[in-house]
Structure formats: C-alpha cells, structure tokens
Design a protein around this motif. Structure first.
Motif, PDB file in Angstrom:
ATOM      1  N   GLY A 115       0.798  -1.232   0.000  1.00 60.73           N
ATOM      2  CA  GLY A 115       0.000   0.000   0.000  1.00 60.73           C
ATOM      3  C   GLY A 115       0.825   1.274   0.000  1.00 60.73           C
ATOM      4  O   GLY A 115       0.309   2.346   0.355  1.00 60.73           O
ATOM      5  N   TYR A 116       2.100   1.182  -0.416  1.00 61.28           N
ATOM      6  CA  TYR A 116       2.948   2.389  -0.360  1.00 61.28           C
ATOM      7  C   TYR A 116       2.444   3.483  -1.314  1.00 61.28           C
ATOM      8  O   TYR A 116       2.377   4.649  -0.936  1.00 61.28           O
ATOM      9  N   ILE A 117       2.108   3.103  -2.529  1.00 65.16           N
ATOM     10  CA  ILE A 117       1.599   4.115  -3.479  1.00 65.16           C
ATOM     11  C   ILE A 117       0.305   4.697  -2.907  1.00 65.16           C
ATOM     12  O   ILE A 117       0.100   5.914  -2.905  1.00 65.16           O
ATOM     13  N   ALA A 118      -0.542   3.814  -2.388  1.00 68.34           N
ATOM     14  CA  ALA A 118      -1.859   4.253  -1.899  1.00 68.34           C
ATOM     15  C   ALA A 118      -1.728   5.274  -0.770  1.00 68.34           C
ATOM     16  O   ALA A 118      -2.329   6.356  -0.838  1.00 68.34           O
ATOM     17  N   VAL A 119      -0.945   4.952   0.255  1.00 64.26           N
ATOM     18  CA  VAL A 119      -0.934   5.837   1.432  1.00 64.26           C
ATOM     19  C   VAL A 119      -0.256   7.173   1.104  1.00 64.26           C
ATOM     20  O   VAL A 119      -0.697   8.235   1.557  1.00 64.26           O
ATOM     21  N   ASN A 120       0.786   7.130   0.312  1.00 64.11           N
ATOM     22  CA  ASN A 120       1.478   8.387  -0.020  1.00 64.11           C
ATOM     23  C   ASN A 120       0.636   9.273  -0.923  1.00 64.11           C
ATOM     24  O   ASN A 120       0.579  10.497  -0.722  1.00 64.11           O
ATOM     25  N   THR A 121      -0.038   8.679  -1.890  1.00 64.11           N
ATOM     26  CA  THR A 121      -0.854   9.520  -2.780  1.00 64.11           C
ATOM     27  C   THR A 121      -2.106  10.003  -2.050  1.00 64.11           C
ATOM     28  O   THR A 121      -2.614  11.077  -2.343  1.00 64.11           O
ATOM     29  N   ALA A 122      -2.569   9.213  -1.084  1.00 62.11           N
ATOM     30  CA  ALA A 122      -3.728   9.658  -0.297  1.00 62.11           C
ATOM     31  C   ALA A 122      -3.394  10.957   0.429  1.00 62.11           C
ATOM     32  O   ALA A 122      -4.181  11.910   0.432  1.00 62.11           O
ATOM     33  N   VAL A 123      -2.210  11.006   1.019  1.00 61.92           N
ATOM     34  CA  VAL A 123      -1.804  12.236   1.722  1.00 61.92           C
ATOM     35  C   VAL A 123      -1.615  13.359   0.708  1.00 61.92           C
ATOM     36  O   VAL A 123      -2.099  14.480   0.900  1.00 61.92           O
ATOM     37  N   ALA A 124      -0.949  13.050  -0.388  1.00 59.69           N
ATOM     38  CA  ALA A 124      -0.645  14.086  -1.389  1.00 59.69           C
ATOM     39  C   ALA A 124      -1.900  14.638  -2.059  1.00 59.69           C
ATOM     40  O   ALA A 124      -1.899  15.776  -2.531  1.00 59.69           O
ATOM     41  N   CYS A 125      -2.955  13.840  -2.126  1.00 63.16           N
ATOM     42  CA  CYS A 125      -4.171  14.272  -2.831  1.00 63.16           C
ATOM     43  C   CYS A 125      -5.276  14.690  -1.866  1.00 63.16           C
ATOM     44  O   CYS A 125      -6.393  14.994  -2.296  1.00 63.16           O
ATOM     45  N   GLY A 126      -4.991  14.667  -0.582  1.00 64.22           N
ATOM     46  CA  GLY A 126      -6.013  15.057   0.399  1.00 64.22           C
ATOM     47  C   GLY A 126      -7.194  14.107   0.418  1.00 64.22           C
ATOM     48  O   GLY A 126      -8.350  14.534   0.536  1.00 64.22           O
ATOM     49  N   ALA A 127      -6.916  12.816   0.303  1.00 59.18           N
ATOM     50  CA  ALA A 127      -8.015  11.841   0.299  1.00 59.18           C
ATOM     51  C   ALA A 127      -8.667  11.752   1.677  1.00 59.18           C
ATOM     52  O   ALA A 127      -8.008  11.915   2.699  1.00 59.18           O
ATOM     53  N   THR A 128      -9.958  11.486   1.663  1.00 55.21           N
ATOM     54  CA  THR A 128     -10.698  11.329   2.922  1.00 55.21           C
ATOM     55  C   THR A 128     -10.274  10.040   3.623  1.00 55.21           C
ATOM     56  O   THR A 128     -10.184   9.976   4.839  1.00 55.21           O
ATOM     57  N   LYS A 184      15.176 -11.903   2.330  1.00 58.60           N
ATOM     58  CA  LYS A 184      14.575 -12.254   3.630  1.00 58.60           C
ATOM     59  C   LYS A 184      14.121 -11.015   4.411  1.00 58.60           C
ATOM     60  O   LYS A 184      13.446 -11.121   5.420  1.00 58.60           O
ATOM     61  N   MET A 185      14.534  -9.840   3.960  1.00 52.11           N
ATOM     62  CA  MET A 185      14.224  -8.615   4.713  1.00 52.11           C
ATOM     63  C   MET A 185      12.733  -8.281   4.662  1.00 52.11           C
ATOM     64  O   MET A 185      12.042  -8.686   3.721  1.00 52.11           O
ATOM     65  N   THR A 186      12.278  -7.531   5.657  1.00 50.52           N
ATOM     66  CA  THR A 186      10.894  -7.053   5.617  1.00 50.52           C
ATOM     67  C   THR A 186      10.927  -5.525   5.623  1.00 50.52           C
ATOM     68  O   THR A 186      11.910  -4.923   6.069  1.00 50.52           O
ATOM     69  N   LYS A 187       9.872  -4.950   5.127  1.00 48.63           N
ATOM     70  CA  LYS A 187       9.830  -3.481   5.037  1.00 48.63           C
ATOM     71  C   LYS A 187       8.678  -2.975   5.890  1.00 48.63           C
ATOM     72  O   LYS A 187       7.537  -3.430   5.703  1.00 48.63           O
ATOM     73  N   PRO A 188       8.934  -2.051   6.793  1.00 51.39           N
ATOM     74  CA  PRO A 188       7.812  -1.563   7.608  1.00 51.39           C
ATOM     75  C   PRO A 188       6.841  -0.738   6.770  1.00 51.39           C
ATOM     76  O   PRO A 188       7.241  -0.092   5.804  1.00 51.39           O
ATOM     77  N   PHE A 189       5.567  -0.817   7.138  1.00 55.01           N
ATOM     78  CA  PHE A 189       4.577   0.024   6.470  1.00 55.01           C
ATOM     79  C   PHE A 189       4.575   1.396   7.141  1.00 55.01           C
ATOM     80  O   PHE A 189       4.901   1.525   8.328  1.00 55.01           O
ATOM     81  N   GLU A 190       4.211   2.415   6.367  1.00 48.59           N
ATOM     82  CA  GLU A 190       4.253   3.788   6.897  1.00 48.59           C
ATOM     83  C   GLU A 190       2.985   4.090   7.698  1.00 48.59           C
ATOM     84  O   GLU A 190       2.136   4.867   7.283  1.00 48.59           O
ATOM     85  N   GLU A 191       2.904   3.472   8.880  1.00 52.14           N
ATOM     86  CA  GLU A 191       1.683   3.613   9.690  1.00 52.14           C
ATOM     87  C   GLU A 191       1.470   5.056  10.159  1.00 52.14           C
ATOM     88  O   GLU A 191       0.331   5.513  10.282  1.00 52.14           O
ATOM     89  N   ASP A 192       2.566   5.768  10.425  1.00 50.53           N
ATOM     90  CA  ASP A 192       2.436   7.163  10.859  1.00 50.53           C
ATOM     91  C   ASP A 192       1.766   8.005   9.774  1.00 50.53           C
ATOM     92  O   ASP A 192       0.919   8.852  10.054  1.00 50.53           O
ATOM     93  N   LEU A 193       2.159   7.726   8.550  1.00 52.71           N
ATOM     94  CA  LEU A 193       1.590   8.465   7.421  1.00 52.71           C
ATOM     95  C   LEU A 193       0.103   8.131   7.269  1.00 52.71           C
ATOM     96  O   LEU A 193      -0.732   9.001   6.980  1.00 52.71           O
ATOM     97  N   TYR A 194      -0.208   6.868   7.480  1.00 51.93           N
ATOM     98  CA  TYR A 194      -1.597   6.403   7.411  1.00 51.93           C
ATOM     99  C   TYR A 194      -2.452   7.145   8.449  1.00 51.93           C
ATOM    100  O   TYR A 194      -3.538   7.638   8.144  1.00 51.93           O
TER     101      TYR A 194
END
Ligand code: ADP
Ligand code: F6P
Length: 319
Positions: A174-187, A301-311
């Motif tokens: 959901g990286y594209i989703a959460v970042n564009t949501a902030v950038a586009c002022g999504a509800t 094997k690495m994992t990437k944290p989700f940007e929960e703060d941004l969410y």
C-alpha cells in the motif's frame, strides 16, 4: 570483467531506461564491453542480445518503459533454463549481469550467481515493495502520475458533489496508496497493511459533509481491490453519489521524475562498480541518502515496515 550484460525483467517502471543508460555508459567508460539483453531472462536463454555503444542509450533518459523490453520468463525458474542461460553467457563471453527488476528478478539473479555468473540486482518497480531499499526506481514517477490523475478526478468530483473511489496499483503493498492519499487530500485510504471498516468510513463522510465537505476522494490499493463494489456500498449507505476509477497501467508509463532519473543513474553506476571488482550475488538499495548493497538472499529475507504514521496522519488531516 571485460564484458557485462544488462537486462530488465518483470513489470516495467519509469526510470529503467535511465538505469540501462548508467550501466552502459559506466561500463564503457571503464573500458568494458556491454551487451543489451532483450525481454528479460528470455533474451539470455534465446540469445536475443546486441552490442551496445555510448550512442545506444542516447535520448532515453527521459523516456518511460524500457529500451530492452521486459518479460516474465517461467523457463528461468527451472534448472534447465538456468543452465541454458549459463551456457549462453559463457558462449558470448558475458562475465557478469546487471538485472533491473523486482524480487522475482532478484531470485533469478541469485540463482544465476550461484551457477557462476555474478549478477547485481537493481530495484525497478513502481510498487516500492522491495525490502532492501527505501525507494525503488519508478515509484516516485508512478506516485506523481497518480497525483495528477486524482487531481483531475477531484475537479469533476467537486463539480458534482460526488465521491471518487480511486484504485491504485501496488500489487500486495500500500505504499503508493498511502502516499498519494496524503498528497491528494483523500478522505480515506484502504490498503492491505491496515484494517478498515466501510461503515465507519461512511459515518465519517456524513459527519464531514455536515461540516461543509462537498466532495470525497477514497484511495483503494489494488491489494484490497473491489473499488466498484466499494463505491456502490458508499453510495447506498450515505446517499452521496460515488464513482469508481481504476487507474491501471497508465501508472507504469510516462517520463521519469528527477528523483527516479537520479536514483536510477546512481544505482546503475554503482552496479558496474561492483561488477568491475568481480562482485556478484548482490542487490543495490538506498538507505537514507546512502547507496548500499546486500547479499541477494539476505535481501530477499528482509521485511519493510509500512508507513503507519503516514496512514494515521492522513486520517487526522482529512476531516
Ligand atoms: P519482478 O521481478 O517484478 O518481481 P516477477 O516476479 O514476474 O517480477 O519475476 C520476473 C522474472 O524473474 C520471472 O519471469 C522469472 O524469469 C524470474 N524469476 C522469478 N522468480 C524466480 C525464481 N524463484 N527462480 C528463478 N527465476 C525467477
Ligand atoms: O509490479 C508492478 C505492477 O504494475 C503491479 O502494481 C501490478 O499488480 C502488476 O504489476 C500488474 O502486472 P501486469 O502488467 O502483468 O498486469
């Protein structure tokens, strides 16, 4: 190394051309020969290759897509396919490979490295779902494309007092989703990493409508999907007219942004520096502002944290 190959594999991403250019020019600058391999690992197996010179990569830095074409190659997942590739490399004198692609392409690069052809992986995908790097090539451009398109949707949505439910790419991420949501002022933003409740979203819409909000943008990650059903549900529950738009492959095209061009150039250059030293079985990433490289299998094997703060921030500022 005297001769290296370069290929793009998996889904294309804007900036792949800039990476091909950097690999090619850096290698030629260092006195190496460069072979362009068409359509990912297929070209390696089938000998669909061509010699590259400095002009082979002229006027491509600004173009989306990939000059080398890209493909998925199921045969490469088999021992027979891998052996064909090893044989082809030996016959053509290819001593190392720069592989531009995603996790799947990295697995292939790891397999080939284990069979004596050193490979360096360069992260190219719009999804940003590669754990061994903060940013992948193509991600920034894709997000800017989404932003432009959602801004256009907002114009019409605003005129009609509607809700636009917009589905964006990202495969399972959901990286594209959460970042564009902030950038586009999504509800709201719906992404696979976070739980959501459609009824609560509808309540929030009704409350904010009472406060004068006229139009709504809801971003849905493709990992959630079902944007048409979501729009229908919202309309039935709130009485606010809702329309769904699936942005689709338009997100994979277009001229790369400055960030993607620079990142691709740095990574392509770095890949050749490793190959020049005879180093393989590594992937390149960026951490903070620093280029890094990791063992392919460690990287996978690495994992990437989700940007929960941004969410959460998105939720707070979209009232
Ligand atoms: P991406 O690189 O964008 O993640 P894919 O997962 O489709 O895209 O992988 C691209 C290609 O990488 C595959 O078509 C195949 O040729 C190769 N590949 C994927 N997984 C493996 C694997 N486990 N072993 C060897 N090659 C693989
Ligand atoms: O990995 C890039 C990506 O565009 C994903 O966002 C999407 O899920 C997938 O590729 C689509 O693949 P295809 O081009 O095969 O439809």
């Amino acid at each position: 190394m005297k001769k290296i190959g370069v290929l793009t594999s998996g889904g294309d991403a804007p900036g792949m051309n800039a990476a091909i250019r950097a690999v090619t020019r850096t290698a030629l600058y260092k006195g190496m020969e460069v072979v362009g391999i068409r359509r990912g690992y297929n070209g390696l197996i089938n000998g669909d290759v061509f010699d590259m010179n400095v002009r082979s990569v002229s006027s491509i830095i600004q173009r989306g897509g990939t000059l080398l074409f890209t493909a998925r190659c199921p045969e490469f997942k088999t021992e027979e396919g891998l052996q064909k590739a090893v044989k082809a490399c030996k016959e053509m004198g290819i001593e190392g490979l720069a592989v531009i692609g995603g996790d799947g392409s990295y697995r292939g690069a790891g397999d080939l490295s284990a069979r004596g052809i050193p490979c360096i992986g360069i992260p190219g995908t719009i999804d940003n779902d590669i754990s061994s790097t903060d940013f992948t090539i193509g991600y920034d451009t894709a997000m800017n494309t989404v932003m432009e398109l959602v801004d256009k949707l907002r114009d019409t949505s605003h005129s009609h007092d509607r809700c636009s439910v917009v589905e964006v790419m990202g495969r399972h991420a959901g990286y594209i989703a959460v970042n564009t949501a902030v950038a586009c002022g999504a509800t709201e933003v719906l992404c696979p990493e976070m739980n959501y409740n459609l009824d609560e979203i509808c309540d929030k819409m009704l409350k904010t409508r009472m406060l004068g909000k006229q139009n709504f943008i809801i971003i849905v990650a493709e990992g959630i999907g079902g944007s048409s059903e979501i729009a229908k549900y919202i309309q039935e529950k709130t009485g606010i007219e809702a329309r769904a738009t699936i942005l689709g492959h338009v997100q994979r095209g277009g001229s790369p942004t400055v960030r993607d061009r620079v990142l691709a150039s740095q990574m392509g250059h770095y890949a050749v520096e490793l190959l020049e030293k005879g180093i393989g079985n590594r992937v390149i990433g960026v951490r903070g502002n620093q280029l890094v490289d990791y063992d392919i299998h460690e990287a996978l094997k690495m994992t990437k944290p989700f940007e929960e703060d941004l969410y959460r921030l998105s939720d707070v500022i979209s009232i």
